[in-house]
Design a protein around this motif. Sequence first.
Motif, PDB file in Angstrom:
ATOM      1  N   GLU A 215       0.875  -1.174   0.000  1.00 29.33           N
ATOM      2  CA  GLU A 215       0.000   0.000   0.000  1.00 29.33           C
ATOM      3  C   GLU A 215       0.909   1.220   0.000  1.00 29.33           C
ATOM      4  O   GLU A 215       1.843   1.299   0.807  1.00 29.33           O
ATOM      5  CB  GLU A 215      -0.910   0.072   1.232  1.00 29.33           C
ATOM      6  N   LEU A 216       0.645   2.144  -0.899  1.00 29.76           N
ATOM      7  CA  LEU A 216       1.340   3.418  -0.835  1.00 29.76           C
ATOM      8  C   LEU A 216       0.387   4.497  -1.315  1.00 29.76           C
ATOM      9  O   LEU A 216      -0.567   4.230  -2.054  1.00 29.76           O
ATOM     10  CB  LEU A 216       2.618   3.408  -1.658  1.00 29.76           C
ATOM     11  N   GLY A 217       0.637   5.698  -0.858  1.00 30.48           N
ATOM     12  CA  GLY A 217      -0.246   6.781  -1.261  1.00 30.48           C
ATOM     13  C   GLY A 217       0.074   8.068  -0.534  1.00 30.48           C
ATOM     14  O   GLY A 217       1.182   8.265  -0.020  1.00 30.48           O
ATOM     15  N   ALA A 218      -0.918   8.924  -0.482  1.00 29.85           N
ATOM     16  CA  ALA A 218      -0.762  10.258   0.087  1.00 29.85           C
ATOM     17  C   ALA A 218      -0.336  10.187   1.542  1.00 29.85           C
ATOM     18  O   ALA A 218      -0.451   9.146   2.206  1.00 29.85           O
ATOM     19  CB  ALA A 218      -2.081  11.013  -0.024  1.00 29.85           C
ATOM     20  N   ILE A 219       0.152  11.285   2.046  1.00 27.37           N
ATOM     21  CA  ILE A 219       0.445  11.373   3.468  1.00 27.37           C
ATOM     22  C   ILE A 219      -0.787  10.939   4.254  1.00 27.37           C
ATOM     23  O   ILE A 219      -1.919  11.320   3.955  1.00 27.37           O
ATOM     24  CB  ILE A 219       0.869  12.813   3.835  1.00 27.37           C
ATOM     25  N   GLY A 220      -0.593  10.062   5.237  1.00 27.21           N
ATOM     26  CA  GLY A 220      -1.725   9.564   6.014  1.00 27.21           C
ATOM     27  C   GLY A 220      -2.255  10.596   6.981  1.00 27.21           C
ATOM     28  O   GLY A 220      -1.544  11.543   7.362  1.00 27.21           O
ATOM     29  N   GLN A 221      -3.492  10.415   7.399  1.00 29.93           N
ATOM     30  CA  GLN A 221      -4.092  11.363   8.331  1.00 29.93           C
ATOM     31  C   GLN A 221      -3.351  11.389   9.668  1.00 29.93           C
ATOM     32  O   GLN A 221      -3.361  12.390  10.375  1.00 29.93           O
ATOM     33  CB  GLN A 221      -5.578  11.052   8.537  1.00 29.93           C
ATOM     34  N   TRP A 222      -2.683  10.279  10.010  1.00 28.30           N
ATOM     35  CA  TRP A 222      -1.906  10.218  11.237  1.00 28.30           C
ATOM     36  C   TRP A 222      -0.584  10.993  11.099  1.00 28.30           C
ATOM     37  O   TRP A 222       0.074  11.280  12.097  1.00 28.30           O
ATOM     38  CB  TRP A 222      -1.629   8.762  11.603  1.00 28.30           C
ATOM     39  N   GLN A 223      -0.178  11.299   9.855  1.00 24.88           N
ATOM     40  CA  GLN A 223       1.054  12.039   9.602  1.00 24.88           C
ATOM     41  C   GLN A 223       0.799  13.509   9.284  1.00 24.88           C
ATOM     42  O   GLN A 223       1.730  14.325   9.340  1.00 24.88           O
ATOM     43  CB  GLN A 223       1.782  11.426   8.386  1.00 24.88           C
ATOM     44  N   ALA A 232      -7.301  16.909  10.773  1.00 22.70           N
ATOM     45  CA  ALA A 232      -6.196  16.636   9.858  1.00 22.70           C
ATOM     46  C   ALA A 232      -6.412  17.376   8.540  1.00 22.70           C
ATOM     47  O   ALA A 232      -7.531  17.437   8.020  1.00 22.70           O
ATOM     48  CB  ALA A 232      -6.086  15.139   9.609  1.00 22.70           C
ATOM     49  N   ILE A 233      -5.344  17.949   7.993  1.00 22.48           N
ATOM     50  CA  ILE A 233      -5.414  18.741   6.768  1.00 22.48           C
ATOM     51  C   ILE A 233      -5.013  17.858   5.599  1.00 22.48           C
ATOM     52  O   ILE A 233      -3.872  17.404   5.499  1.00 22.48           O
ATOM     53  CB  ILE A 233      -4.512  19.976   6.865  1.00 22.48           C
ATOM     54  N   GLU A 234      -5.948  17.617   4.697  1.00 24.94           N
ATOM     55  CA  GLU A 234      -5.744  16.706   3.572  1.00 24.94           C
ATOM     56  C   GLU A 234      -5.140  17.438   2.375  1.00 24.94           C
ATOM     57  O   GLU A 234      -5.602  18.526   2.014  1.00 24.94           O
ATOM     58  CB  GLU A 234      -7.083  16.083   3.164  1.00 24.94           C
ATOM     59  N   PRO A 235      -4.121  16.864   1.721  1.00 24.66           N
ATOM     60  CA  PRO A 235      -3.616  17.468   0.483  1.00 24.66           C
ATOM     61  C   PRO A 235      -4.673  17.404  -0.617  1.00 24.66           C
ATOM     62  O   PRO A 235      -5.555  16.546  -0.609  1.00 24.66           O
ATOM     63  CB  PRO A 235      -2.411  16.596   0.128  1.00 24.66           C
ATOM     64  N   THR A 236      -4.567  18.299  -1.593  1.00 26.20           N
ATOM     65  CA  THR A 236      -5.436  18.220  -2.770  1.00 26.20           C
ATOM     66  C   THR A 236      -4.982  17.068  -3.657  1.00 26.20           C
ATOM     67  O   THR A 236      -3.878  16.520  -3.511  1.00 26.20           O
ATOM     68  CB  THR A 236      -5.376  19.515  -3.586  1.00 26.20           C
ATOM     69  N   LEU A 262      -6.223   3.667  -2.727  1.00 26.72           N
ATOM     70  CA  LEU A 262      -7.186   2.608  -2.918  1.00 26.72           C
ATOM     71  C   LEU A 262      -7.857   2.828  -4.265  1.00 26.72           C
ATOM     72  O   LEU A 262      -8.314   3.947  -4.532  1.00 26.72           O
ATOM     73  CB  LEU A 262      -8.229   2.633  -1.792  1.00 26.72           C
ATOM     74  N   TRP A 263      -7.916   1.775  -5.088  1.00 29.42           N
ATOM     75  CA  TRP A 263      -8.586   1.890  -6.383  1.00 29.42           C
ATOM     76  C   TRP A 263     -10.082   1.683  -6.151  1.00 29.42           C
ATOM     77  O   TRP A 263     -10.630   0.592  -6.274  1.00 29.42           O
ATOM     78  CB  TRP A 263      -8.037   0.865  -7.369  1.00 29.42           C
ATOM     79  N   GLY A 264     -10.718   2.765  -5.818  1.00 24.91           N
ATOM     80  CA  GLY A 264     -12.104   2.800  -5.386  1.00 24.91           C
ATOM     81  C   GLY A 264     -12.221   3.999  -4.468  1.00 24.91           C
ATOM     82  O   GLY A 264     -11.455   4.955  -4.582  1.00 24.91           O
ATOM     83  N   TRP A 265     -13.172   3.958  -3.533  1.00 25.72           N
ATOM     84  CA  TRP A 265     -13.241   5.038  -2.561  1.00 25.72           C
ATOM     85  C   TRP A 265     -13.728   4.490  -1.242  1.00 25.72           C
ATOM     86  O   TRP A 265     -14.394   3.463  -1.185  1.00 25.72           O
ATOM     87  CB  TRP A 265     -14.141   6.184  -3.035  1.00 25.72           C
ATOM     88  N   LYS A 266     -13.360   5.153  -0.156  1.00 25.82           N
ATOM     89  CA  LYS A 266     -13.836   4.777   1.166  1.00 25.82           C
ATOM     90  C   LYS A 266     -13.845   6.005   2.055  1.00 25.82           C
ATOM     91  O   LYS A 266     -13.119   6.974   1.819  1.00 25.82           O
ATOM     92  CB  LYS A 266     -12.956   3.678   1.782  1.00 25.82           C
ATOM     93  N   GLN A 267     -14.687   5.954   3.078  1.00 26.09           N
ATOM     94  CA  GLN A 267     -14.739   7.013   4.074  1.00 26.09           C
ATOM     95  C   GLN A 267     -13.666   6.732   5.123  1.00 26.09           C
ATOM     96  O   GLN A 267     -13.755   5.764   5.870  1.00 26.09           O
ATOM     97  CB  GLN A 267     -16.122   7.064   4.728  1.00 26.09           C
ATOM     98  N   GLU A 268     -12.621   7.567   5.132  1.00 27.63           N
ATOM     99  CA  GLU A 268     -11.569   7.463   6.139  1.00 27.63           C
ATOM    100  C   GLU A 268     -11.093   8.885   6.426  1.00 27.63           C
ATOM    101  O   GLU A 268     -10.288   9.435   5.682  1.00 27.63           O
ATOM    102  CB  GLU A 268     -10.431   6.572   5.644  1.00 27.63           C
ATOM    103  N   VAL A 269     -11.646   9.483   7.455  1.00 27.06           N
ATOM    104  CA  VAL A 269     -11.590  10.909   7.764  1.00 27.06           C
ATOM    105  C   VAL A 269     -12.451  11.675   6.754  1.00 27.06           C
ATOM    106  O   VAL A 269     -13.354  12.408   7.125  1.00 27.06           O
ATOM    107  CB  VAL A 269     -10.153  11.470   7.782  1.00 27.06           C
ATOM    108  N   THR A 272     -12.323  11.236   0.335  1.00 30.15           N
ATOM    109  CA  THR A 272     -11.329  11.407  -0.727  1.00 30.15           C
ATOM    110  C   THR A 272      -9.905  11.103  -0.292  1.00 30.15           C
ATOM    111  O   THR A 272      -9.026  10.984  -1.147  1.00 30.15           O
ATOM    112  CB  THR A 272     -11.368  12.856  -1.255  1.00 30.15           C
ATOM    113  N   TRP A 273      -9.644  10.959   1.000  1.00 28.42           N
ATOM    114  CA  TRP A 273      -8.265  10.944   1.478  1.00 28.42           C
ATOM    115  C   TRP A 273      -7.433   9.860   0.793  1.00 28.42           C
ATOM    116  O   TRP A 273      -6.369  10.112   0.236  1.00 28.42           O
ATOM    117  CB  TRP A 273      -8.208  10.776   2.997  1.00 28.42           C
ATOM    118  N   HIS A 274      -7.900   8.631   0.842  1.00 31.35           N
ATOM    119  CA  HIS A 274      -7.139   7.524   0.255  1.00 31.35           C
ATOM    120  C   HIS A 274      -7.797   6.982  -1.019  1.00 31.35           C
ATOM    121  O   HIS A 274      -7.442   5.894  -1.486  1.00 31.35           O
ATOM    122  CB  HIS A 274      -6.985   6.398   1.274  1.00 31.35           C
TER     123      HIS A 274
END
Length: 413
Positions: A215-223, A232-236, A262-269, A272-274
Amino acid sequence: MPIRLVLPLLILILAAALPARAQVTVEGTRLLVDGKPFQAHGVAGWGKLEMLRDLGVTTIRTYGDNSEDVLDAAQRLGLKVILGFWLEHPRRGFDYANPAHVEPQMARLRAFVLAHRDHPALLMWGIGNEVESELTDDSRVWPAIEEAARLVKSLDPHHPTLAVLAETGTDKVAKLKAQAPSIDVLGINSYGESVPSVPARVRAQGWTGPLIVTELGAIGQWQAPKTAWGAAIEPTSTQKAALLQKQLSAIGPDSAGQILFLWGWKQEVTHTWHSLLLPTGEWQQSTEIMAAAWGGTTPGGNRAPRIAALAFAETDVIAAGREITAKLDANDPDGDPLTVEWQVMEEQKMLRKAGDAEPELQHFPQAIRHVGKETGKEAVTLGGLASGAYRLYVTVRDGRGAAAAGNLPFRVE
């Protein structure tokens, strides 16, 4: 011809018509499929699978659900599958010292392997996902992974076993190597600025086999940086794409695969985050980065909109009864006409750890008081909200299946 001769002949003909099971082997730090080097360029998830092959994707990673559907779809598309089996987590109450917990899980694993071991799309077995996460004492996890991997190898010697860890920790890789020798391939889930150093950190702990960043991707909400009230401030999507390009260029030469989440979408914060896809199905700029890195193309060669700037005009905290204004600067590299959608939602109150499911959020359409448009720019004014924490979301669509997304947390006092 006698029926006793016809039936065996028919069986032979049908068997010859079926695709052959792939021979997947490990050679040093490399994966070989039918004797040829293989890079697991892929995604984790269940979204628009028909897009993947043209993007340069070779591999889909699953976590244990819809296995038959994904295997069959992958075979039709010419893709391979890291087929995950969910080993339950001790942090959720599973006790690896209790036979009443372990034995049914092992029975399910046995049935799972027997059901799918001969599928031609199978690349390898994913033995759990972050089973060690959120534990102060992980001593029972490593023997449990070994027991599961040993069972899988006894049932299927033709496909490697993969264990997936939540980052490397200071000694997690070393523990896995020492206590789970039946694991052939190491998977590490990593996010943000930590990704480029994963190969070096893995090798420093003694892992000598293939590495896949699973798994790799945007900065996590914990970071991520946070507002004064802890949101948490999400990148665009544009900022996420820039980071992804850096990640893939750094780890590509030193890993046997890279799997985007994630190839799809989910509510995590947020929703759009992941999420590499939006709930309405559009793909974002990260898809372009994926295709460029892996020798693929986006649909029609299209490029996604970009967000050059998104910010509140003055403040992110207002008193109840007051209004707040945000400004957007967006563009499209292909010159496509853009449409902009604004949404206000509550801030997530039920934050979960390790990717556990979160409830969807309440919308406040009545809060959008005014939208002002300029060429390539737009401003929105919000008001009428009770005290609390909220987020303003913007989606910029090009009408050709691509979009940009961003959001801003704010507070009403």
